[in-house]
Design a protein around this motif. Sequence first.
Motif, PDB file in Angstrom:
ATOM      1  N   VAL A  21      23.198   0.356   4.494  1.00 47.32           N
ATOM      2  CA  VAL A  21      21.955   0.070   4.376  1.00 47.32           C
ATOM      3  C   VAL A  21      21.396  -0.320   2.779  1.00 47.32           C
ATOM      4  O   VAL A  21      20.808  -1.224   2.777  1.00 47.32           O
ATOM      5  CB  VAL A  21      21.121   1.273   4.780  1.00 47.32           C
ATOM      6  CG1 VAL A  21      19.464   1.253   4.478  1.00 47.32           C
ATOM      7  CG2 VAL A  21      21.261   1.668   6.143  1.00 47.32           C
ATOM      8  N   GLU A  22      21.952   0.319   1.906  1.00 52.96           N
ATOM      9  CA  GLU A  22      22.057  -0.022   0.781  1.00 52.96           C
ATOM     10  C   GLU A  22      22.286  -1.527   0.350  1.00 52.96           C
ATOM     11  O   GLU A  22      21.510  -2.229  -0.440  1.00 52.96           O
ATOM     12  CB  GLU A  22      22.661   0.723  -0.240  1.00 52.96           C
ATOM     13  CG  GLU A  22      22.152   2.175  -0.490  1.00 52.96           C
ATOM     14  CD  GLU A  22      20.713   2.273  -0.577  1.00 52.96           C
ATOM     15  OE1 GLU A  22      20.169   1.681  -1.423  1.00 52.96           O
ATOM     16  OE2 GLU A  22      20.136   3.187   0.130  1.00 52.96           O
ATOM     17  N   THR A 122      15.486   7.351  -8.376  1.00 53.25           N
ATOM     18  CA  THR A 122      15.745   8.873  -8.506  1.00 53.25           C
ATOM     19  C   THR A 122      16.003   9.423  -6.969  1.00 53.25           C
ATOM     20  O   THR A 122      15.695   8.715  -6.347  1.00 53.25           O
ATOM     21  CB  THR A 122      14.649   9.471  -9.311  1.00 53.25           C
ATOM     22  OG1 THR A 122      13.475   9.579  -8.688  1.00 53.25           O
ATOM     23  CG2 THR A 122      14.666   9.054 -10.639  1.00 53.25           C
ATOM     24  N   GLN A 135      17.449  11.356  -0.570  1.00 52.19           N
ATOM     25  CA  GLN A 135      18.507  10.546  -1.079  1.00 52.19           C
ATOM     26  C   GLN A 135      18.396   9.980  -2.614  1.00 52.19           C
ATOM     27  O   GLN A 135      17.412  10.218  -3.071  1.00 52.19           O
ATOM     28  CB  GLN A 135      18.128   9.270  -0.115  1.00 52.19           C
ATOM     29  CG  GLN A 135      16.883   8.645  -0.330  1.00 52.19           C
ATOM     30  CD  GLN A 135      16.516   7.542   0.729  1.00 52.19           C
ATOM     31  OE1 GLN A 135      17.249   7.375   1.487  1.00 52.19           O
ATOM     32  NE2 GLN A 135      15.267   7.234   0.590  1.00 52.19           N
ATOM     33  N   TYR A 146      25.851   6.332  -2.785  1.00 49.90           N
ATOM     34  CA  TYR A 146      24.572   6.891  -2.510  1.00 49.90           C
ATOM     35  C   TYR A 146      24.623   8.298  -1.517  1.00 49.90           C
ATOM     36  O   TYR A 146      25.261   8.066  -0.610  1.00 49.90           O
ATOM     37  CB  TYR A 146      23.755   5.889  -1.653  1.00 49.90           C
ATOM     38  CG  TYR A 146      22.284   5.679  -1.955  1.00 49.90           C
ATOM     39  CD1 TYR A 146      21.845   5.040  -2.932  1.00 49.90           C
ATOM     40  CD2 TYR A 146      21.621   6.473  -0.981  1.00 49.90           C
ATOM     41  CE1 TYR A 146      20.450   5.047  -3.287  1.00 49.90           C
ATOM     42  CE2 TYR A 146      20.019   6.390  -1.332  1.00 49.90           C
ATOM     43  CZ  TYR A 146      19.857   5.654  -2.300  1.00 49.90           C
ATOM     44  OH  TYR A 146      18.479   5.654  -2.795  1.00 49.90           O
ATOM     45  N   SER A 148      22.827  11.000   0.691  1.00 49.25           N
ATOM     46  CA  SER A 148      21.704  11.485   1.415  1.00 49.25           C
ATOM     47  C   SER A 148      21.793  12.754   2.109  1.00 49.25           C
ATOM     48  O   SER A 148      22.989  13.121   2.585  1.00 49.25           O
ATOM     49  CB  SER A 148      21.214  10.260   2.096  1.00 49.25           C
ATOM     50  OG  SER A 148      22.003  10.347   3.534  1.00 49.25           O
TER      51      SER A 148
ATOM     52  N   ARG B   3       8.655   0.463  -4.867  1.00 46.55           N
ATOM     53  CA  ARG B   3       9.527   1.407  -4.577  1.00 46.55           C
ATOM     54  C   ARG B   3       9.277   2.460  -3.434  1.00 46.55           C
ATOM     55  O   ARG B   3      10.162   2.905  -2.960  1.00 46.55           O
ATOM     56  CB  ARG B   3       9.587   2.204  -6.221  1.00 46.55           C
ATOM     57  CG  ARG B   3      10.800   2.898  -5.976  1.00 46.55           C
ATOM     58  CD  ARG B   3      10.892   3.615  -7.516  1.00 46.55           C
ATOM     59  NE  ARG B   3      11.137   5.047  -7.331  1.00 46.55           N
ATOM     60  CZ  ARG B   3      10.797   5.829  -8.362  1.00 46.55           C
ATOM     61  NH1 ARG B   3      10.163   5.555  -9.524  1.00 46.55           N
ATOM     62  NH2 ARG B   3      11.317   7.222  -8.288  1.00 46.55           N
ATOM     63  N   ARG B  10      13.784   2.927   3.579  1.00 49.54           N
ATOM     64  CA  ARG B  10      15.184   3.458   3.871  1.00 49.54           C
ATOM     65  C   ARG B  10      15.140   4.673   4.413  1.00 49.54           C
ATOM     66  O   ARG B  10      16.194   4.826   5.372  1.00 49.54           O
ATOM     67  CB  ARG B  10      15.442   3.863   2.220  1.00 49.54           C
ATOM     68  CG  ARG B  10      17.037   4.316   2.017  1.00 49.54           C
ATOM     69  CD  ARG B  10      17.146   4.676   0.440  1.00 49.54           C
ATOM     70  NE  ARG B  10      17.657   3.398  -0.109  1.00 49.54           N
ATOM     71  CZ  ARG B  10      16.589   3.186  -1.289  1.00 49.54           C
ATOM     72  NH1 ARG B  10      15.805   3.859  -1.691  1.00 49.54           N
ATOM     73  NH2 ARG B  10      17.088   2.026  -1.801  1.00 49.54           N
ATOM     74  N   VAL B  13      15.023   3.601   8.203  1.00 51.60           N
ATOM     75  CA  VAL B  13      16.156   2.954   8.859  1.00 51.60           C
ATOM     76  C   VAL B  13      17.307   4.004   8.963  1.00 51.60           C
ATOM     77  O   VAL B  13      18.020   4.030   9.770  1.00 51.60           O
ATOM     78  CB  VAL B  13      16.768   1.921   8.010  1.00 51.60           C
ATOM     79  CG1 VAL B  13      18.168   1.383   8.337  1.00 51.60           C
ATOM     80  CG2 VAL B  13      15.470   0.705   7.840  1.00 51.60           C
ATOM     81  N   THR B  14      17.481   4.915   7.965  1.00 56.52           N
ATOM     82  CA  THR B  14      18.501   5.683   7.821  1.00 56.52           C
ATOM     83  C   THR B  14      18.541   6.505   9.238  1.00 56.52           C
ATOM     84  O   THR B  14      19.518   7.065   9.783  1.00 56.52           O
ATOM     85  CB  THR B  14      18.532   6.536   6.501  1.00 56.52           C
ATOM     86  OG1 THR B  14      18.476   5.817   5.506  1.00 56.52           O
ATOM     87  CG2 THR B  14      19.961   7.437   6.354  1.00 56.52           C
ATOM     88  N   LEU B  17      19.147   4.703  12.539  1.00 61.87           N
ATOM     89  CA  LEU B  17      20.233   3.832  12.655  1.00 61.87           C
ATOM     90  C   LEU B  17      21.255   4.052  13.988  1.00 61.87           C
ATOM     91  O   LEU B  17      21.690   3.222  14.658  1.00 61.87           O
ATOM     92  CB  LEU B  17      21.391   4.169  11.468  1.00 61.87           C
ATOM     93  CG  LEU B  17      22.185   2.868  10.837  1.00 61.87           C
ATOM     94  CD1 LEU B  17      21.381   1.605  10.728  1.00 61.87           C
ATOM     95  CD2 LEU B  17      22.929   3.299   9.886  1.00 61.87           C
ATOM     96  N   ILE B  42      17.507  -4.780  10.683  1.00 64.80           N
ATOM     97  CA  ILE B  42      16.878  -4.068   9.621  1.00 64.80           C
ATOM     98  C   ILE B  42      16.679  -4.928   8.306  1.00 64.80           C
ATOM     99  O   ILE B  42      15.866  -4.633   7.629  1.00 64.80           O
ATOM    100  CB  ILE B  42      17.710  -2.912   8.985  1.00 64.80           C
ATOM    101  CG1 ILE B  42      19.026  -3.222   8.727  1.00 64.80           C
ATOM    102  CG2 ILE B  42      17.773  -1.938  10.503  1.00 64.80           C
ATOM    103  CD1 ILE B  42      19.962  -2.061   7.960  1.00 64.80           C
TER     104      ILE B  42
END
Lengths: 261, 175
Positions: A21-22, A122, A135, A146, A148, B3, B10, B13-14, B17, B42
């Motif tokens: 995903v990143e 952060t 995360q 990363y 999470s 941000r 994020r 999506v996580t 998934l 995504i």
Amino acid sequence: MSYQTVFREAVGEIPPTSIDVEQVIRRQRRRHRLRRNGLAAVVGAAVLGVTVPFAIAGVSGPDLPASPASPSSTTQSARFPRPDPGTTFSATDLAVFAALSREAPDVEWITEDWPSDGDLVTWKSVGSTSPYFGQGPIRAGDRTGYFSMQLEQSWDNRVALCIPETTQENGCVHRTGPAGEKIQTSSNQAPITASITNRALKPRGMPAAPTSDRFVTSYRVAVERPDGTFLIVTMVADGEEPPLTLAQLTAVALDPAITLD
Amino acid sequence: MNRADEDEYRQFVTTRLEPLRVTAYLLCRNWHTADDLVSITIGKLYRHWRRVRAMENVDAYVRGMLTNAWLDERRRPWRRERSTDDVPDRADAEFPEAALADREDLLVLLSQLPPSRRAVIVLRFWCDFSVDETARVLGISTGTVKSQAARGLESLRLLAALDRAGIRARNGGEA
């Protein structure tokens, strides 16, 4: 038996994913930047198209701005992440930080310029009651990745990460923890990119050829506690050596101090 | 995207998934392609996140994006059917574990449905979409969804019956 149950059973084991995903986010940021810069170039060319003829004709046009210096890319890190201005961390956040600090003393939280395009990142968490999701990027030496954590009470969406009998090569292990927790661990290493065309043209059953020699490594640990609380802890790293080992990640996931408020 | 939006994206999506990968797998029956489809989806979602997050049912919209991504991919030249010397994979109906054979059978039968009918079946019965949601996502009428769903289920039953008849014939009259 519902249709959903029938389909879920039909699918069976879900293999570890190669989706990062990143990396998707980085790619989309880059795409956005390129489009924005392309637009700026078009506007700049249009401005030049107007000003140059004026200059040639002896009429002074507006000064063009000097090119900005390239932003420096230095990654900073800290023992603990910092909260957003005006906010504080929850007890669950602090328990996660303490568990990581204890299990992996060399790990630091990346607080700036990660993943290298200037964004401040952060630890971000949502909710301290069920469901909790947090995360953030971490580093150990020059290894970055990363981290999470998801934490839910009686999670309906729980899934089997893998089935040990059929996916031993993915480090798939099911076992019982010291306090009766059901633990599933899996690890996966996949090429970062393999184009759709490349994969589609491969004969059935053949592994896809990587289009680069870089790998993404992911570790996942799912823990179901006797009280029904369900945790999924993941570590995704761009490279072959994540900043946390699978054992360290498992130890974090088993920390009983990490609870929902 | 700022941000806060990106963090929200994020998280969304996580946590989705795995369900998205399963949906994609039911459509294409290949985990590599399923991961590609989810990556494409995504990626698009990132670009349109601000608009999508304001929608009433974001999950339904995203699964619709995924289904349409699969239908689009199928139309590309390299996805079209090709002749091959190899016999396609088939479920081994005589597999000692009946349950495993059954579940594999369902996926094989599902993959034999035409793409649009398969999409309707997956959205209606795996994603649990209503007739209206399925119609909206696929851009077809509710009547078409109802008829495709009914025909899809009927086809699954028919194909399963044909398979059983074939097995009986191979076994000399015993199932």
